[in-house]
Each structure stands twice: as C-alpha cells, then as structure tokens.
Design a protein around this motif. Structure first.
Motif, PDB file in Angstrom:
ATOM      1  N   SER A  76       0.919  -1.066  -0.112  1.00 35.96           N
ATOM      2  CA  SER A  76      -0.032   0.030  -0.052  1.00 35.96           C
ATOM      3  C   SER A  76       1.053   1.435  -0.104  1.00 35.96           C
ATOM      4  CB  SER A  76      -1.018  -0.029   1.195  1.00 35.96           C
ATOM      5  OG  SER A  76      -0.042  -0.009   2.203  1.00 35.96           O
ATOM      6  N   PRO A  77       0.401   2.420  -0.350  1.00 37.74           N
ATOM      7  CA  PRO A  77       1.208   3.510  -0.558  1.00 37.74           C
ATOM      8  C   PRO A  77       2.317   3.808   0.599  1.00 37.74           C
ATOM      9  CG  PRO A  77      -1.003   3.828  -1.293  1.00 37.74           C
ATOM     10  CD  PRO A  77      -0.872   2.503  -0.673  1.00 37.74           C
ATOM     11  N   ALA A  78       1.639   3.792   1.819  1.00 36.35           N
ATOM     12  CA  ALA A  78       2.439   3.935   2.799  1.00 36.35           C
ATOM     13  C   ALA A  78       3.637   3.095   3.023  1.00 36.35           C
ATOM     14  CB  ALA A  78       1.420   4.092   4.072  1.00 36.35           C
ATOM     15  N   ALA A  79       3.352   1.728   2.573  1.00 36.52           N
ATOM     16  CA  ALA A  79       4.306   0.877   3.109  1.00 36.52           C
ATOM     17  C   ALA A  79       5.335   0.843   1.964  1.00 36.52           C
ATOM     18  CB  ALA A  79       3.764  -0.474   3.150  1.00 36.52           C
ATOM     19  N   ARG A  80       5.270   1.678   0.853  1.00 36.28           N
ATOM     20  CA  ARG A  80       5.964   1.203  -0.256  1.00 36.28           C
ATOM     21  C   ARG A  80       7.513   1.886   0.075  1.00 36.28           C
ATOM     22  NH1 ARG A  80       1.301   3.016  -3.766  1.00 36.28           N
ATOM     23  NH2 ARG A  80       0.567   1.226  -4.578  1.00 36.28           N
ATOM     24  N   HIS A  81       8.640   1.331  -0.380  1.00 31.73           N
ATOM     25  CA  HIS A  81       9.973   1.854  -0.315  1.00 31.73           C
ATOM     26  C   HIS A  81      10.138   3.209  -1.063  1.00 31.73           C
ATOM     27  CE1 HIS A  81      11.147  -1.782   1.880  1.00 31.73           C
ATOM     28  NE2 HIS A  81      10.543  -2.319   0.875  1.00 31.73           N
ATOM     29  N   VAL A  82      10.788   3.872  -0.245  1.00 33.40           N
ATOM     30  CA  VAL A  82      11.210   5.267  -1.051  1.00 33.40           C
ATOM     31  C   VAL A  82      12.719   5.539  -0.713  1.00 33.40           C
ATOM     32  CG1 VAL A  82       9.037   6.248  -0.479  1.00 33.40           C
ATOM     33  CG2 VAL A  82      10.752   6.406   1.185  1.00 33.40           C
ATOM     34  N   THR A  83      13.135   6.094  -1.722  1.00 37.17           N
ATOM     35  CA  THR A  83      14.577   6.535  -1.759  1.00 37.17           C
ATOM     36  C   THR A  83      14.903   7.995  -1.574  1.00 37.17           C
ATOM     37  OG1 THR A  83      15.044   4.285  -2.960  1.00 37.17           O
ATOM     38  CG2 THR A  83      16.728   6.259  -3.202  1.00 37.17           C
ATOM     39  N   GLN A  84      15.616   8.510  -0.974  1.00 36.76           N
ATOM     40  CA  GLN A  84      16.351   9.791  -0.976  1.00 36.76           C
ATOM     41  C   GLN A  84      17.215  10.076  -1.993  1.00 36.76           C
ATOM     42  OE1 GLN A  84      14.962  11.906   1.554  1.00 36.76           O
ATOM     43  NE2 GLN A  84      13.978  10.082   2.353  1.00 36.76           N
ATOM     44  N   ILE A  85      16.908  10.946  -2.788  1.00 39.59           N
ATOM     45  CA  ILE A  85      17.752  11.330  -4.010  1.00 39.59           C
ATOM     46  C   ILE A  85      18.221  12.754  -3.936  1.00 39.59           C
ATOM     47  CG2 ILE A  85      16.739   9.692  -5.531  1.00 39.59           C
ATOM     48  CD1 ILE A  85      15.198  11.871  -7.001  1.00 39.59           C
ATOM     49  N   GLU A  86      19.216  13.079  -4.388  1.00 38.16           N
ATOM     50  CA  GLU A  86      19.716  14.399  -4.523  1.00 38.16           C
ATOM     51  C   GLU A  86      20.451  14.495  -5.815  1.00 38.16           C
ATOM     52  OE1 GLU A  86      22.239  15.904  -1.155  1.00 38.16           O
ATOM     53  OE2 GLU A  86      23.547  17.025  -2.850  1.00 38.16           O
ATOM     54  N   GLU A 110      20.976  17.487  -9.459  1.00 37.00           N
ATOM     55  CA  GLU A 110      20.872  18.885  -9.946  1.00 37.00           C
ATOM     56  C   GLU A 110      19.826  18.894 -11.059  1.00 37.00           C
ATOM     57  OE1 GLU A 110      24.841  20.605 -11.238  1.00 37.00           O
ATOM     58  OE2 GLU A 110      23.514  21.642 -12.677  1.00 37.00           O
ATOM     59  N   LEU A 111      18.668  19.596 -10.424  1.00 38.54           N
ATOM     60  CA  LEU A 111      17.680  19.793 -11.581  1.00 38.54           C
ATOM     61  C   LEU A 111      17.570  21.077 -12.032  1.00 38.54           C
ATOM     62  CD1 LEU A 111      15.098  18.417 -12.635  1.00 38.54           C
ATOM     63  CD2 LEU A 111      13.686  18.871 -10.688  1.00 38.54           C
ATOM     64  N   ASN A 112      17.686  21.345 -13.037  1.00 41.39           N
ATOM     65  CA  ASN A 112      17.646  22.578 -13.872  1.00 41.39           C
ATOM     66  C   ASN A 112      18.611  23.583 -13.060  1.00 41.39           C
ATOM     67  OD1 ASN A 112      15.984  21.514 -15.845  1.00 41.39           O
ATOM     68  ND2 ASN A 112      14.025  22.241 -14.700  1.00 41.39           N
ATOM     69  N   GLY A 113      19.647  23.260 -12.816  1.00 44.37           N
ATOM     70  CA  GLY A 113      20.686  23.920 -12.163  1.00 44.37           C
ATOM     71  C   GLY A 113      20.525  24.050 -10.831  1.00 44.37           C
ATOM     72  N   ARG A 114      19.607  23.572 -10.166  1.00 47.18           N
ATOM     73  CA  ARG A 114      19.700  23.484  -8.771  1.00 47.18           C
ATOM     74  C   ARG A 114      19.587  22.316  -7.991  1.00 47.18           C
ATOM     75  NH1 ARG A 114      14.409  27.511  -8.282  1.00 47.18           N
ATOM     76  NH2 ARG A 114      15.321  29.167  -8.836  1.00 47.18           N
ATOM     77  N   VAL A 115      20.207  22.097  -6.764  1.00 49.12           N
ATOM     78  CA  VAL A 115      20.561  20.816  -6.211  1.00 49.12           C
ATOM     79  C   VAL A 115      19.228  20.736  -5.347  1.00 49.12           C
ATOM     80  CG1 VAL A 115      21.428  19.796  -4.053  1.00 49.12           C
ATOM     81  CG2 VAL A 115      22.802  21.249  -5.768  1.00 49.12           C
ATOM     82  N   THR A 116      18.556  19.636  -5.798  1.00 46.54           N
ATOM     83  CA  THR A 116      17.289  19.236  -5.374  1.00 46.54           C
ATOM     84  C   THR A 116      17.134  17.905  -4.640  1.00 46.54           C
ATOM     85  OG1 THR A 116      16.414  20.439  -7.423  1.00 46.54           O
ATOM     86  CG2 THR A 116      14.905  18.784  -6.171  1.00 46.54           C
ATOM     87  N   ARG A 117      16.723  18.048  -3.413  1.00 50.14           N
ATOM     88  CA  ARG A 117      16.570  16.682  -2.761  1.00 50.14           C
ATOM     89  C   ARG A 117      15.068  16.264  -2.819  1.00 50.14           C
ATOM     90  NH1 ARG A 117      19.461  20.168   0.544  1.00 50.14           N
ATOM     91  NH2 ARG A 117      21.723  19.876   0.415  1.00 50.14           N
ATOM     92  N   ALA A 118      15.014  14.883  -2.892  1.00 50.95           N
ATOM     93  CA  ALA A 118      13.571  14.601  -2.440  1.00 50.95           C
ATOM     94  C   ALA A 118      13.468  13.059  -1.963  1.00 50.95           C
ATOM     95  CB  ALA A 118      12.850  14.669  -3.928  1.00 50.95           C
TER      96      ALA A 118
END
Lengths: 175, 773
Positions: free
Chosen positions: A12-22, A24-32
């Motif tokens: 289920s959505p809550a239990a799905r594995h997630v990964t931290q990524i960092e 460079e998106l359009n010239g800006r460091v982006t974390r998600a």
C-alpha cells in the motif's frame, strides 16, 4: 488470484519503499524522497511540479518526455528517479523562459516548428543534445537524431529547419 | 425573442464534415472585404508559441488540483461478452480507494444515448467499472481486485460475418445500417443517385471496374484522451482535452441533469484531436461521477494502450468502383458500392461517408453510390480528419488514374477536363473555385512534364510521380459568437469559445481583431475555450473554425471600433466618419489630428468598450468548398518493397491565407498524416479474439521524422473568396484527403503495378512486383 492480491496489498502507498535522492535539477540542487518504482517522469510531473515533459506513452515509444540526463537525451519514462541521484537533469523549464529563450526555442518560433505543442519540449531537448554533440549537422542528421520524437501534427520539416537555424545561431562567434 | 429580432434571422446552410445542415442565423451588419491589410496575411508568430516552447503551456494532462484522485477504468478483455457477476467490494476496501462504480451505479446516466459502464461488452476495451484512488498505483491495484465472471460470446469481427445469414444481431435492428452518418433505416444501404449510372456505364465507350480497400486508422493524438473533473457544491468544472468545450458541456448537462450555468468546461491547450475529441467521452462522465462520489477532484487520463484499444478510428472500407468514359476521356458514369465496418456504432456516432468524393469531385451526370455501415464487435469509429473523404479519395483518385492509363491520357489533363464549373451534386455555382489552378501550379512545381511511363524504368530504385485532388465543404457558418473588449488602458481581449488544436486559431483571431481595430497585435489577447467566460461556437471540426469564428471576431472588433470613433468624435471635434484607427491612435483622415485609443477608453463612463457579434448567414445559392491538388514523387525500392516520398507538392484553394506560417504548418501536417495512411498505419486485430495486436506506438507506426519528405512545398492557389467578411475558407482537412491516392498513383507510375489496398506495405508491394503485370 486472491493470494496475489494480498501480496500486492502489502505494498500500500504508505508501505512502499522510498529512496532519498539528491540531483541537480535545472541547475539547482534538489533533494526529494521518491518511491523506488517511480520513473524520472513521475518524479518530475508529480513531485517536482515540472509538467513540460509530457507522458505520451510511458513506454519509451514517443519521445514526449525527453529530458537531458548529464547532457544526454533520455526518455524520462524509461529512467528510474532513484537512478538520477548525483546526476544532472535538465527539463524544458531549465532551458529558457518566455522572456529569455534559448536559440533553439527562438528558432522553433521563427520557423513555426510546432502546432499543438505537446511533443515540442521533447523535440527541443533532443535537438539540444544533438547540437551539443554535433554543432554542424546537416538536415539528414537532424532527421535521424530526432527520429525518436513523434509529432502527430506533422511538423517534421519545419522542426528540422528550426534545428538547422538554431545550429547556425549557436555557431555565431559572439555566442 | 422579440418579433423585431425574429425578423432579422434567416435560415442558412452550413457544411460540417461532409454533412449539410440547416441553421438559423442572425443577419448582421455587412462588412466589405478588407482591401490592403497590414497584419492579416502576414506570417505572424504564434501568440502561444512561447508557452509551448518553454513548457509553460498547461494541457489537461498537466492539471494538478489539491486532493486530486486518479481514476482508472476496468475494460472488457473480450470482444463480446456478458458480465455474469461483478465483485467490486475488495477493490472498494483497498486503502486509498475513494470511489468505485459499476454498471448498477450509473444506470440512469446516458452519453449520447449510450451507457457509460456496461455489463454487456460489445468490444474489447469497453468500460465495465471505474474507480478513483489517491495515486495511480493504488488505482491500478484496485482494478486487479475487481472480480468479474465473464460469459464470453462469439465475437463478430469481419463485415462478411456480420452480414452472413444467421449472424448474431449485435443491435436489435440487425447488423446492416446505411451509410456514414445520420438516422438510417436498418437493413438498407444509403443510396445516392443522379442520372442513370448503370445505363451510362453499360453504354460507355470505356468501362473500368476495380476494388479498393482501406484500413482502420487511428488518430493517435500525442495527448491521449483525458479529463479532470472537480465539483464545487452542485457546480462542475471539467478540463478536457477537446476540440469543442460547448459540446462537452452539453453532453455533461444532459447526462447529469445539470443546467449549463453550473457546468464549466475549459481547454486552454490540447495535444491533438483530428476529429477524435469533438465532445465528451465516457472517461469524461466517469471522471465527473467519481469526483461527485468521492468529493475530490478526479483525473481520468487514458493510457496509450487504452487510447488505442478503446479509442476512435477511421473505419476501414471496401469500395467496389466502376467508371465509364468516352474515348476522349470524359467521365460519363461513376458507381461505388462501399462497405464500412463500424464496430459498435450507434446513431449519433459520425464517421463520414466514403462515397462523398464520387458525388463531389468531378462533373459526371450519372452517379450511383450504395453505402453500407456494418456493425461488428469492435469499438465505434469517429470522425477523423476529412472523415469518409480520405478513404473515398484513395479509391476514386486511383480509379481515375487507372482510366487515364487505359486511355493513354495524362492524369492531370484528364482531371482538368472533368472538373466541374458548378457543384456536381447540387448544380449550384461555387463561391470560388481554384482547383484548376491548384492542378496547374502543382504540376509545374513537381515537374510533371518530366513524368515518364513505367516501362521507361528499370533497376532496383524506381521513381514515379502521382497526382490526386480533393474538394471539401469548408465554408463554415453560424453559430459562432465573438466578443471584443477594449479596456481602459487600450489593451484588448478577444473572447471566443473556439479551441486552438494547434492550428493557430488564437494567433489568427489576434490578427483579425488587431487588423480591424487598427491596434498592435501585442495589445490583443485572445481568451478562448472556456464555457463560463467565452461565447458559444461549434467545436473546431469540419475545417470551419477560421471561416466561422473569424468573421464574428471581425464584426465584434468593428463594433468596438464604431463605438471608439463615436467617443473620439467630440474629442477630435470631427464626425466619426472622418476618423480612422491606426497604430493605436484615432486619427482624423485629413488633418491628422489624433488621440490615443487608451485615453479615449479611459475617458468613457464605463471605462471599457464591448462589442459582441455573431457569424451571419452564408450567401444563398452558392456552394462553399475548399480545393486541393497534391503531387507526390516517390522512390520505390523494388528489392525491399519500401516507398520513400522524396518530394511532395500540396496546392490549395482555401481562400485568403490569414497567416502563411501557421497555414503551411497545418498543410504539411495533413500531408504527413496522409503519408502515414498511405504507407504505414493500420489497426490490426487478433482474428480469433478481436483484441488489437498493435495497441502501442511501436507497432501502430505513425510517421517519424525520417518518414517525412525533406521538404513539403505548399502552394496558395486561391482566387478571391467573397462569401464571408474575412475572405477565408477552411484548410484543416483538405491537405490529408488526396495524399494516399497521390502516393499510390506515384507508386504505379514508378513500377507499373497498382496497389489498391492501403497501406502500401513492403509485403503488399513485393507481392505486386512479383506478380505478372
């Protein structure tokens, strides 16, 4: 059937594995943090709020989601978001703005190399990857390089003209 | 409506996609045609181009609303089946699923007379159940939890099977319907007759009978069909990727029992339509119903596979044709018996009549056509860019070429000799007709005089030239209302309901308003396709947007100008008739004394000027048509059976060209789609199950950049067109009509072999090359 469903339900959505990524998106460091199974296209459209890359097939067949990954044109629907950590991604939003257009964007306007416009972000980024690698292509080379980007409105002739125009502008010494 | 107003309305005729319909029109002030123009007729850049090249343009796919759910549809895997049992509870219980609908939940809801969810599938891909969940993955998972006990029934896939005695009746009236559109008598073909074609054929000096076949071809819009629906109390807002926001609204109002005032449909940008997005579809209704049930906005966007499998298409055709001529090449008789498999079409579905070209293209006194629409276990077709005419032209324009070969006459000359001064069907004169110019200018541009017979060619690569023509009713007409607003600072908003499919509607309307008002295009903004804020018009179909909405925009701008000059008159101390507007200033024609438009508007009590006008009637007794002649130069690789279109010339009469840049883009696009139809595209289905085998862009191949000729030369061959105040006819559909026939004729010229079945695939071409000539 029931068993397969039960297995799936555990994801289920809550239990799905997630990964931290960092990245460079359009010239800006982006974390998600992104679900493991998300494609780069899903991350861009659903999480990063960048809808310039379009979903035309979600199968690597149409090119509407073309973005640049470390300068190489890729189908964002065929790259996992998790793979992009530590890398550079450029979407159409990172190329230019209506006030400050890239030569390619300008050339597409001058030559009217667009109709509905849905495929155009992908076409322009595929063309950018080409011109970054080959500053002086001929028409046949452009046609081949953009053969992975479908345009159902049928703008191919003008798209090739626009890319050749942009190539000439980019070669001008002051640039 | 007051008597005064009623007196000012008249009945007029409007042609939509080959159908002539009568409508009422209000008689508006007549405007003389423009003389010299400064903006209209120039290749102005697209006003929405910057948004499109920067990714700022928001399409329906891009709409993101707070709390938005993702809708998904369970579709029938069977081409014909009954749902014996439907278990929705497991799906409904899955966390994240907020609404589930089965056929029983939407019993009273009808879209164009049809159910939106059905317990009886009449094609693979038909909608059975729908649900909405917080994310796409949950929605997909919930779909897999729906339990269905199917009772499959034998599908009826081919028209011959559907017409065979004892075939299961797919609809109560039987499987045979007449023709391509409109209410039809079950069991009977649609028959058209003028003169006595059988007798004329029998008496003709030369007679040829041939059979042509065309495939089911799919629109393949890059933006798949989709809608986002959101409720606010009892009001509904829908973003739809559509060609016509008002048709979508009407369908929603009818299905949901809502007043038009409570339904807002918007389409700021859309990613291609080509006839497949003329109104609401089942996904639209399902998005609205799921949104109402869940209390959350719902996004219902079709996957590419769904767009193919359940989506619209141009129906296939089998056309048995005959032509009778004199030895000198005058066409004296034409007949066609056409069979079109149309899947689960019902009344209300429109897919065009493939016998139209036989009626319309040539001066021929004796014509008989018999047109069958055959129900099969397949999705219903829809209009697709020049519905009917594309398949009809493939047949007729090859038949005419075959006759030219038989008689030893030049195909261009044979056509020129058989063009009709008047509309061959009604006998009435055309308002303007540049078809002969199209043929002459096109022939010159392609180098027709250098065309050689097939016997002069040898070797692996053989080159050939081919020609074909088109006529298409494209005069537009009412209803189309436009409003022009001049604001206090001199900026202008043009309001029109017309969707811009990428054809340049917004840009051209900007040019028309700026031209008439005498202001810079940069001061004009076109706001369009929003049923809450913009006035009524028909969808952008039938090549009618420019010729319908354009004259209304000009009239509305003229009304604003009239009020502006009246207001300027006391300021400039001169009668309004001596004033004109130029470069943003009202100027006295003689003294040159001027005042800025902005300062006049700001001085008005209302601080604005509003002009609203509507499209007037078309002139009585004149036939309004666009014309085209197209020329292909191909190179056939006789070893691999491939065809390359090396050059293409596309000559058109569509009246005044308002913007050569956007116009030529549209023409080139039509040619490209025609090339796909000629050489690449066909829906293929499993002959046992009826499921589509090529429901993806790798297998259903549309043209790519290398499939395009390097150049497509576009020629404007239009004489002046007097029938509306902007002098323009439609140009959306003519460019696709003759392309496939021109290519097939070029292949025949290259190889001496006739390919009477489209698409001309390598397999078909190699088979033809290896057969005896």
């Amino acid at each position: 059937m029931a068993r397969r469903a039960a297995t799936r339900s555990s994801k289920s959505p809550a239990a799905r594995h997630v990964t931290q990524i960092e990245l460079e998106l359009n010239g800006r460091v982006t974390r998600a943090s992104v679900p493991d199974h998300w494609t780069l296209l899903e991350f861009l459209r659903k999480s990063a709020g960048l809808t310039g890359a379009k979903e035309g097939c979600n199968a690597g067949e149409c090119g509407a989601c073309t973005v640049l990954l470390d300068g190489v044109a890729v189908y964002a629907c065929c790259v996992l978001a998790a793979e992009t950590s530590g890398r550079r991604v450029m979407t159409i939003e990172g190329l230019g703005t209506p006030e400050r257009l890239d030569p390619l964007q300008e050339a597409f306007l001058v030559d009217d190399a667009l109709q509905c416009g849905f495929c155009i972000p992908g076409q322009i980024l595929a063309a950018k990857a080409l011109l970054d690698a080959e500053p002086s292509p001929d028409r046949e080379c452009v046609r081949r390089a953009l053969s992975g980007n479908l345009c159902r409105c049928g703008c191919y002739v003008k798209i090739a003209t626009a890319v050749l125009r942009a190539a000439a502008i980019r070669r001008e010494p002051e640039r | 409506m007051s008597d005064d107003c009623a007196e000012k309305t008249v009945e007029t005729e409007l042609e939509i996609e080959g159908r002539k319909v009568k409508v009422r029109a209000q008689v508006e002030r007549q405007l003389p045609p423009w003389g010299k123009t400064t903006l209209v007729g120039k290749s102005m850049r697209r006003v929405d181009g910057p948004d499109k090249v920067t990714g700022a343009a928001r399409y329906t796919h891009d709409v993101q609303l707070s709390g938005m759910l993702y809708g998904k549809v369970l579709r029938s895997p069977h081409a014909r089946a009954r749902v014996a049992e439907l278990g929705l509870s497991a799906a409904a219980k899955l966390p994240g699923v907020l609404a589930v609908l089965g056929p029983g939940d939407v019993r009273g809801v009808r879209l164009g007379g049809q159910k939106v969810l059905s317990a009886e599938a009449s094609y693979a891909g038909e909608e059975i159940a729908a649900l909405a969940a917080t994310d796409e993955e949950t929605a997909e998972e919930a779909l897999s939890l729906i339990r269905v006990r199917w009772e499959p029934l034998p599908p009826v896939l081919e028209p011959e099977d559907a017409m065979a005695p004892g075939a299961p009746a797919l609809q109560p009236g039987g499987n045979v319907l007449g023709g391509g559109f409109g209410p039809q008598t079950p069991g009977k073909p649609e028959v058209y007759e003028r003169g006595d074609a059988p007798a004329a054929l029998a008496a003709a000096e030369v007679e040829l009978a041939r059979v042509y076949e065309t495939p089911a071809a799919q629109h393949t819009c890059l933006e798949t069909h989709g809608a986002v629906a959101a409720w606010d109390g009892d009001g509904l807002t829908v973003w739809e990727s559509t060609q016509g926001v008002f048709f979508v609204r009407a369908a929603l109002c009818e299905a949901l029992g809502l007043p038009a005032s409570r339904v807002r449909v918007l389409c700021p940008f859309m990613g291609g339509g080509f006839g497949s997005k003329n109104s609401a579809d089942r996904h639209t209704l399902l998005a609205a119903l799921l949104a109402r049930r869940s209390g959350r906005p719902v996004r219902m966007v079709l996957s590419r596979r769904e767009d193919f499998e359940a989506g619209a298409y141009r129906p296939a055709s089998r056309q048995q044709m005959a032509i009778g001529l004199t030895r000198r090449g005058r066409i004296v008789a034409l007949t066609s018996r056409a069979v079109n498999p149309v899947g689960a079409a019902l009344e209300g579905h429109y897919f065009g009549s493939c016998v139209g070209p036989v009626h319309d293209f040539y001066a021929c006194a004796n014509v008989r056509t018999e047109n069958y629409a055959i129900l099969t276990s397949s999705p219903p077709p829809s209009a697709f860019r020049a519905p009917g005419h594309v398949q009809g032209a493939f047949a007729l324009e090859q038949l005419v070429d075959e006759a030219a070969d038989e008689l030893g006459l030049d195909p261009v000359r044979l056509r020129l000799a058989n063009l009709s001064a008047n509309d061959p069907d009604s006998g009435q004169p055309f308002a303007s007709n540049g078809l002969a110019s199209c043929l002459r200018l096109g022939a010159k541009a392609i180098g027709w005089d250098s065309r050689k017979p097939p016997r002069a060619k040898a070797g692996r690569f053989r080159s050939g030239l081919g020609v074909a023509i088109a006529t298409w009713g494209a005069g537009g007409g009412p209803p189309a209302v436009a409003q022009v607003v001049l604001h206090e600072d001199g900026s202008v908003v043009v309001l029109t309901g017309a969707c811009d499919l990428g054809t340049g509607t917004r840009t051209v309307m900007t040019q028309i308003a700026a031209e008439e008002l005498g202001v810079a295009v940069s001061t004009v903004l076109v706001a369009n396709a929003d049923t809450r804020t913009t006035p009524y018009c028909l969808p952008s179909f039938g090549s009618l947007t420019v010729a319908s909405t354009g004259p209304a925009v000009r009239l509305a701008a003229a009304e604003v100008k009239r009020q502006l000059l009246d207001a300027a008159s006391p300021i400039l101390e001169a009668p309004a008739s001596s004033l004109l507007v130029m470069r943003g200033k009202v100027r006295h024609a003689v003294t040159g004394k001027s005042v800025a438009v902005a300062s006049i508007a700001a001085s008005l009590p209302a601080r604005m000027i509003v002009g609203t006008s509507q499209r007037g009637p078309n002139p009585d007794g004149l036939v309004l048509a666009s014309f085209s002649a197209q020329f292909a130069q191909v190179e056939v690789d006789c070893r691999f059976g491939t065809v390359r279109v090396k050059r293409f010339v596309s000559a058109h009469d569509c009246g005044r060209v308002l913007n050569p840049a956007t116009w030529s883009s549209q023409i080139q696009g039509g040619v490209l789609q025609g090339i796909g139809y000629a050489l690449l595209e066909q829906r293929t289905r499993d002959p046992g199950t009826g499921r589509q085998l090529n429901a993806g862009l790798l297998d259903y191949k549309i043209p790519t950049a290398p499939d395009s000729p390097p150049e497509i030369e576009v020629i404007d061959a239009a004489p002046p067109y007097p029938a509306n105040n902007i002098g323009a006819k439609g140009s959306g559909e003519p460019p696709i009509i003759p392309v496939a026939a021109a290519i097939a004729n070029a292949v025949a010229n290259a190889t001496g072999r006739r390919l009477r079945t489209a698409p001309i695939t390598p397999a078909r071409l190699l088979a033809a090359l290896s057969a005896e000539p």
